[in-house]
Write a protein that holds these residues in place. Structure first.
Motif, short mmCIF file in Angstrom:
data_model
loop_
_atom_site.label_atom_id
_atom_site.label_comp_id
_atom_site.label_asym_id
_atom_site.label_seq_id
_atom_site.Cartn_x
_atom_site.Cartn_y
_atom_site.Cartn_z
N GLN A 50 8.32 29.56 92.84
CA GLN A 50 6.97 30.11 92.85
C GLN A 50 7.09 31.60 92.46
OE1 GLN A 50 4.35 27.67 93.54
NE2 GLN A 50 6.23 26.62 92.97
N GLN A 70 -0.38 29.32 87.64
CA GLN A 70 0.75 30.26 87.60
C GLN A 70 1.23 30.46 86.16
OE1 GLN A 70 3.89 29.87 90.58
NE2 GLN A 70 2.66 28.31 91.58
N SER A 96 9.11 29.65 97.79
CA SER A 96 8.05 29.82 98.78
C SER A 96 8.38 28.97 100.01
CB SER A 96 6.73 29.36 98.14
OG SER A 96 5.66 29.53 99.00
N SER A 108 1.49 30.99 94.46
CA SER A 108 2.19 29.83 94.99
C SER A 108 1.29 28.60 95.02
CB SER A 108 2.67 30.14 96.42
OG SER A 108 3.31 29.02 96.97
N GLN A 125 0.11 24.91 89.65
CA GLN A 125 1.25 25.25 88.78
C GLN A 125 0.73 25.76 87.43
OE1 GLN A 125 3.74 25.30 91.18
NE2 GLN A 125 5.09 24.53 89.59
#
Ligand code: FES
Length: 504
Positions: A175, A106, A127, A76, A103
């Protein structure tokens, strides 16, 4: 106090067969040595090996057994409340870049999962940060305003998908969550297949220059000769000018796992309350599990950690009616003065040593971005996140005192007494005492044998405190952890606590 019921072991480590790698058993020569077998180290080794570098990954204990294997495993960019702080402290560009860096992390992890078809229970989830206290509404509203300025997808949520009496909540959309142990075991196989060398039970001890190369010594008889080394450990194994000792502060949180009739898979959650509560659903085969944690505090503060675990158990029972307790474990990390990790050259002009540390409990996505930064620095590419996390950046004034404390705490420093004191000690527990004005400890192992220790940390001499829940000696200054007998579990200490003959 006696031990808690259930296993004192991370839930994630129970979901996959541990991987076996050897100890370093010969002198080796490679391009890059990566110290630390958590997500930062493994992904750095993976990215470098993909670039054609020869790499060696060295872990002092078992791979994925430290902080990475003990998180709630939320991927997240919603780091509780952080964006309003970053906006105030560093301005819009930095706050936006921090969001984008997470980001990006991820995305990098998802790309690895897709490229190699890794089955690690990856799931996209919204999230949430919530409060059950009306007084926290304004801080959540301020964070929502920061989301709007930065362009974060999300905002104030009228409710959360869990039956709790929340007074305010903030959502960050799309997320994710995953199982970090399954993910990283699969990445290790890829590192292996790319020719990377992987060693467990091999502790980095020191380095010396040899021309353009470094020769690393380990706690084995063997050495690693390399062009550069990356310290991807909880606390860097080298600390030039005490920069990391002066800026990193160790924190601990406590986690539990419960069997659950519900999947809890519509979101991932953390509160803005004191004490913090954090939770998410997980799977063990077909069994739904709820991981609940929180109770964050300065590491080594000497308070009973059993009480932290019991508080979480009480919360699970009251709020979720869960009583099937599977296990409990601690998560340790370090914070930095500006809440951004230190990733980059260990020191200005040192292009032989790199560091990844200080994730402030939010290191999963950032570690992937960080591994990309280290790879870029080593192979000579630009990386737009390099300056954001560089240890060379300007830091704000330190905002608080180090954890050192001489206050009386629940370690109950008492004068050494008699055999009666030893008899009263439960197996697996310890007691701090004082001998000639110096702190000493006695620990009764699970076979009933007594161990007597000098409690001066072998890093820089702070007094370690007993952690009764996890049965470890924890250092409040820079976060070293030792088992009951004094063996190093986590650095920066490299040597065990000194033993003393007895308390008399
Ligand atoms: Fe630095 Fe203990 S970890 S003094």
């Amino acid at each position: 106090m006696d031990k808690l019921p259930g296993k004192n072991q991370s839930f994630w480590s129970t979901t996959a067969q541990a991987m076996s790698y050897p100890q370093l058993d010969e002198d080796i020569e490679i391009d890059t040595a990566v110290i630390g077998g958590g997500i930062s180290g493994i992904l750095t080794a993976y990215f470098l090996a993909k670039e054609g570098q020869s790499v060696a990954l060295l872990e002092a204990r078992e791979l994925v057994s430290g902080t990475t294997g003990g998180t709630t495993a939320k991927l997240s960019s919603q780091h509780q409340l952080i964006y309003d702080d970053l906006l105030q402290q560093d301005g819009l560009d930095v706050a936006k870049l921090y969001y984008e860096a997470n980001q990006e992390g991820q995305k990098l992890i998802k790309a690895i999962i897709d490229d190699h078809g890794i089955d690690c229970d990856y799931k996209v989830a919204d999230s949430y940060v919530f409060s059950e206290n009306i007084e926290n509404t304004s801080s959540i509203e301020k964070e929502a305003e920061a989301y709007e300025k930065i362009g974060i997808e999300g905002g104030i949520a009228d409710s959360i998908p869990v039956d709790l009496k929340v007074t305010s909540a903030l959502v960050m959309k799309k997320q994710a969550q995953f199982n970090p142990v399954k993910f990283l075991y699969a990445v290790l196989k890829e590192v292996d297949s790319l020719g990377g060398r992987i060693y467990q039970h091999t502790r980095y001890m020191d380095s010396e220059k040899n021309g353009d190369q470094l020769i690393l010594s380990t706690d084995t008889p063997f050495t690693v000769t390399c062009n550069q080394v990356v310290f991807a450990t909880l606390f860097p194994a080298e600390d030039p000018d005490s920069f990391y000792s002066d800026t990193l502060k160790p924190v601990a949180s406590h986690l539990t796992a419960f069997e659950s009739p519900e999947a809890f898979d519509s979101g991932i959650y953390i509160s803005d309350d004191d004490p913090i509560r954090t939770f998410r659903g997980a799977l063990n085969g077909d069994q739904c599990v709820l991981i609940i944690g929180g109770e964050t505090h300065p590491k080594g503060d000497g308070k009973s950690t059993i009480e932290h675990y019991e508080a979480i158990q009480h919360y699970a029972k009251e709020e979720f009616r869960l009583t099937e307790f599977l296990g409990y474990w601690s998560e340790h990390d370090h914070t930095t003065p500006d809440r951004r990790p230190f990733i980059g050259k260990i020191q200005t002009d040192n292009d032989k040593m790199y560091v990844m540390t200080g994730y402030g409990k939010w290191g999963l996505a950032a570690s992937a971005t960080g591994a990309g930064i280290i790879k870029s620095l080593i192979v000579g590419e630009d990386n737009r996140f390099e300056k954001l996390f560089s240890p060379e950046r300007q830091l704000p004034e330190d905002k608080g005192d180090r954890n050192e404390s001489n206050e009386t705490d629940e370690n109950h420093v008492v004068s050494p007494g008699s055999e009666q004191m030893e008899r009263q000690l439960a197996k697996g527990q310890a007691q701090s005492v004082e001998i000639n004005g110096k702190p000493a400890g006695m620990y009764k192992d699970t076979d009933g044998n007594m161990h007597y220790l000098d409690l001066s940390c072998t890093h820089l001499g702070c007094e370690v405190k007993w952690n009764d829940g996890d049965q470890t000696w924890d250092c409040p200054c820079h976060g070293s952890t030792f088992d009951g007998t004094g063996k190093v579990l986590a650095g920066p200490a490299k040597e065990p606590l000194r033993t003393i003959d007895s308390l008399q």
